[in-house]
Structures are given as structure tokens and as C-alpha cells.
Enzyme design. Structure first.
Site, short mmCIF file in Angstrom:
data_model
loop_
_atom_site.label_atom_id
_atom_site.label_comp_id
_atom_site.label_asym_id
_atom_site.label_seq_id
_atom_site.Cartn_x
_atom_site.Cartn_y
_atom_site.Cartn_z
N LYS A 222 15.59 0.77 -60.85
CA LYS A 222 14.67 1.98 -61.14
C LYS A 222 15.73 3.00 -61.15
CE LYS A 222 11.59 5.02 -60.93
NZ LYS A 222 10.42 5.02 -59.77
N CYS A 276 11.66 11.86 -60.16
CA CYS A 276 12.50 10.79 -60.28
C CYS A 276 13.83 11.08 -61.07
CB CYS A 276 11.59 9.68 -61.03
SG CYS A 276 10.40 8.70 -59.84
#
Length: 435
Positions: A222, A276
């Protein structure tokens, strides 16, 4: 629905009812599994229990309302026993871009109070490599009566009755309900048994492929995805600065460069926002500073782009003129302000500009407290902001802004950081499309 999954997971607890947690809870509840949602914000809990939502996401309101009305979803500020716990709390950074895991640790300590043999704990929050192992340590310290995966011998350790895994969310705001179901999932357990147990849960609602790996790899996957995107955006942002210096239209240049069959330059912007991309690369740097010069350079480019926008606006605008800033969210057509470069731009502009600054954001009803303290910043509808402004700065490419009559921009200074209004379409005193 697979009856095995339904039998194994009769109740799920989702901790953190934000942009990922609430859609996840709603989707699971729609598959006839009881979901208890936990959030520290009492207003959020009250809103959900009325069958309403506190965030903007297409079709989420319908799904939440149905799940609440059927008794399959309810929210609380306190944790309850369940078969599985999905943790989707914020993992911001602090100080010198160091990971701040305090919200995660608080969530884990709460889970520890109700944990029982056979339970599954899944971390969905994006986290530094090694965080899932840390969760196991926190839980084992709090509950020595239970058996946790032996992280020293994982993945070969099989003597445990608590299952722990990491499965990062990989969704795009505006398409969350679709992508939570259709996207592939990376599932990293502390042991193979942990991965398989987590797969059992996700298979109850995910139609994409579940790829099993270890926890460290899942965590880094990720982080690498978002660092990759950040680096590509940094190249586009850097090229926008080059184009401005050389008096070249950035959007024309990108269009022509992308005619090459192996080139795909992204669109630049006023910086990088979101929970993010603006945060995750620092988690990699924290773990391997000497090995990440490119990631750090990309972060610097994107972090300083808002400063360039402010400087450009001040250069072009009279000190007492009215400036309209269109958009606060980091992405089009959503209400998410997390790490949005627009916030930094407006705040810094207000500190240096003496005239009024009119802020328009169609997806929120009022200015955040972060901006409310500045007397020269006013919230208003975008039509009025454009009408009264001498300078118009586009910070977010919302559909409302794309659709305005461009004749309204005549004789105004236009700084279009998103490229929604091309230079050849505006007859203005000055149009700056270099961002």
C-alpha cells in the site's frame, strides 16, 4: 451469499466510521451480517443511527439507511464483542513526518477488553511496515490469557487462537462502494492461518481476487502504491514550474507529450492531498531514510507547490484586490479536506494578502475552523465569489466550476491550477494556466 461465511461471521465490529470504515460497515451489513460501528465522535454515531451519513459518497446514504432500518447496522462510541474487528482509524504523522499510531493503539486497547478465542483482528488503516506485528504485541500484553501468533516464528507459527492480519483499503473517493467490492484485496496475515481467516471474511463481499501474503509485504504494498503515484504527480508538478518559467502552456505540452505510446504524464495541481498520497510515502522514509532519496524529493516538490501558487497569486494581484479561491477538498466532487493543499494555500494567502479572500466549496456548508479565524477569509457561493473577484484561483476541479460561463472570467486574473479552463477559451486580462 456463502453460508459458511455467514455462519463464521455473525457479527463484525468496524472501528472508525470515516471515509473507509462506514462504507465497509454498510457493505458488510448489506450481506446480512450484523455490524457494530464504533467511532469516538458522538455526532457521527447519532447521525448514522438515524440512518443518515456525515460524508459525501454516491449511494452510501441509501445503503446506510437500509442497513440501519433492517437492524443490521448500528453505531456506538463503545466497543462490543464480535467475531471479527476491522480497524479503520486515522494513522497521521507527527513532528518531523513520523508516524503517529496513538489512535490505532487506543483502538487496539479497546479491542483487547472484549477479545475472545477465535476472533479475527484486521488492520485496514494504512500503516508503517511492522505495525501489524505491533498490534499482536499490544494485544498479547493486554490479554496474556489468549494465544497470539508468535511473530518471531511467523509464518510457521500455528499455535494461536487469535487471528491478526492487514488488508489495506485501495479505493477511490466517489467510487468507494464499487471498488470495495470489485477491487482485488491484498491480505497479509501474521501466519498463513491468519491470512486464510481474513480471506474468509472478505470473500463474503469482495468479488475481486484475494491475494494472500505476509503482513509486512501487505503493509509495504500500500505504501509503495501511493509513493509511486506521489512520484508521478511530483514530475507533473515540477514540469508545470518549468513551463511557467519558459512561458509554455503546461496542458498543451502534456497533451502532445502523451501522444508518445509509452508516455503518460499526469495532470499537475496545486499540490497533493488526501489521507494516503500526502502521508504514506513518509512511512516508507521513516523505515528506510537512506534508501529513499527519490521519494523524499517527490514529497518536497509536492509539499512546496502550494507555496508557488501563493507567490504567483501575490505577484499578479493588487494587494487590496478581491481573490476568489474555488475549492477546498483535495479532489473533485467530494467533501474530504484531509491534507488538502487548498487549505494551506488559502491560509498562507490570507496571511500575506490585505484584500478579501472569498472561498467557495460546494460540498461543505461552512468553512472549517482552520480558516474561520482569519477575518479576511469569507465563505460564499461560487457564483458570487467569481462575480466579486478580481483574481480567481481554481484549487479543486469540481463539476460546478467546470460548467460556468467562461465569459464571466473576462477582465479577471485567472490562476487555473487544475486546467479546467484552457487559455484559448478565456479572454482575460491575464490567464495563468501554468499549474
Amino acid at each position: 451469499m456463502n453460508l459458511k461465511h455467514k455462519a463464521n461471521f455473525k457479527k463484525i465490529c468496524v472501528i472508525g466510521l470515516g471515509y473507509v470504515g462506514l462504507p465497509t460497515a454498510a457493505i458488510i451489513a448489506s450481506h446480512d451480517i450484523t455490524v457494530s460501528g464504533v467511532d469516538v465522535d458522538k455526532k457521527t454515531v447519532e447521525t448514522i443511527n438515524k440512518g443518515e451519513i456525515h460524508i459525501i459518497e454516491p449511494d452510501l446514504d441509501i445503503m446506510v439507511r437500509n442497513a440501519v432500518n433492517l437492524g443490521k447496522l448500528y453505531a456506538s462510541t463503545s466497543i462490543e464483542p464480535a467475531d471479527a474487528f476491522i480497524i479503520a482509524v486515522p494513522t497521521p504523522f507527527k513532528g518531523k513526518n513520523e508516524p503517529d499510531l496513538k489512535y490505532l493503539e487506543q483502538a487496539i486497547q479497546a479491542v483487547a477488553t472484549v477479545l475472545k478465542p477465535g476472533n479475527l483482528v484486521i488492520l485496514e488503516s494504512t500503516s508503517p511496515v511492522g505495525t501489524t506485528k505491533q498490534i499482536s504485541r499490544w494485544l498479547s500484553d493486554a490479554r496474556p490469557d489468549l494465544e497470539f501468533p508468535d511473530i518471531k516464528n511467523a509464518p510457521n507459527s500455528q499455535q494461536h487462537n487469535i487471528y491478526i492480519a492487514h488488508s489495506p483499503e485501495r479505493v477511490l473517493p466517489g467510487r468507494i462502494l464499487v471498488e470495495l467490492v470489485k477491487n482485488d484485496r491484498v491480505i497479509g496475515g501474521l501466519t498463513r492461518a491468519c491470512s486464510e481467516r481474513a480471506k474468509d471474511l472478505y470473500s463474503s463481499f469482495v468479488t475481486g481476487t484475494c491475494h494472500l501474503t505476509d503482513a509486512d509485504t501487505a503493509e509495504l504494498v500500500k505504501l509503495a502504491e501511493n509513493a509511486y503515484r506521489d512520484t508521478n504527480i511530483a514530475f507533473a508538478n515540477e514540469m508545470s514550474l518549468v513551463c511557467d518559467k519558459l512561458n509554455v502552456d503546461i496542458w498543451d505540452m502534456i497533451d502532445l507529450a502523451n501522444l508518445h505510446p509509452r508516455v503518460d504524464i499526469l495532470n499537475p495541481g496545486p499540490g497533493v492531498g488526501g489521507h494516503c498520497i500526502a502521508v504514506d510515502p513518509w512511512f516508507i522514509v521513516h523505515s528506510a531514510r537512506k534508501q529513499t532519496p527519490l521519494i523524499q524529493a517527490s514529497r518536497k516538490v509536492n509539499d512546496t507547490k502550494p507555496d508557488w501558487v501563493v507567490e504567483r497569486a501575490l505577484e499578479l494581484t493588487d494587494p487590496l484586490a478581491t481573490i476568489a479561491c474555488l475549492g477546498l477538498s483535495y479532489k473533485s466532487d467530494i467533501d474530504d479536506l484531509r491534507e488538502s493543499p487548498a487549505l494551506k494555500i488559502i491560509k498562507n494567502l490570507a496571511a500575506k494578502h490585505f484584500g478579501p479572500i472569498l472561498v467557495a466549496e460546494p460540498n461543505i456548508p461552512e468553512l472549517p475552523l482552520y480558516l474561520n479565524a482569519d477575518e479576511n477569509i469569507k465563505y460564499c457561493l461560487y457564483e458570487r465569489a467569481i462575480q466579486e473577484a478580481d483574481t480567481v484561483i481554481v484549487l479543486t476541479d469540481h463539476k460546478e466550476f467546470k460548467g460556468i460561463d467562461l465569459s464571466r472570467l473576462e477582465n479577471k486574473i485567472v490562476i487555473d491550477t487544475r486546467g479546467i479552463w484552457r487559455k484559448d477559451k478565456i479572454s482575460a486580462t491575464e490567464s495563468v494556466n501554468s499549474d
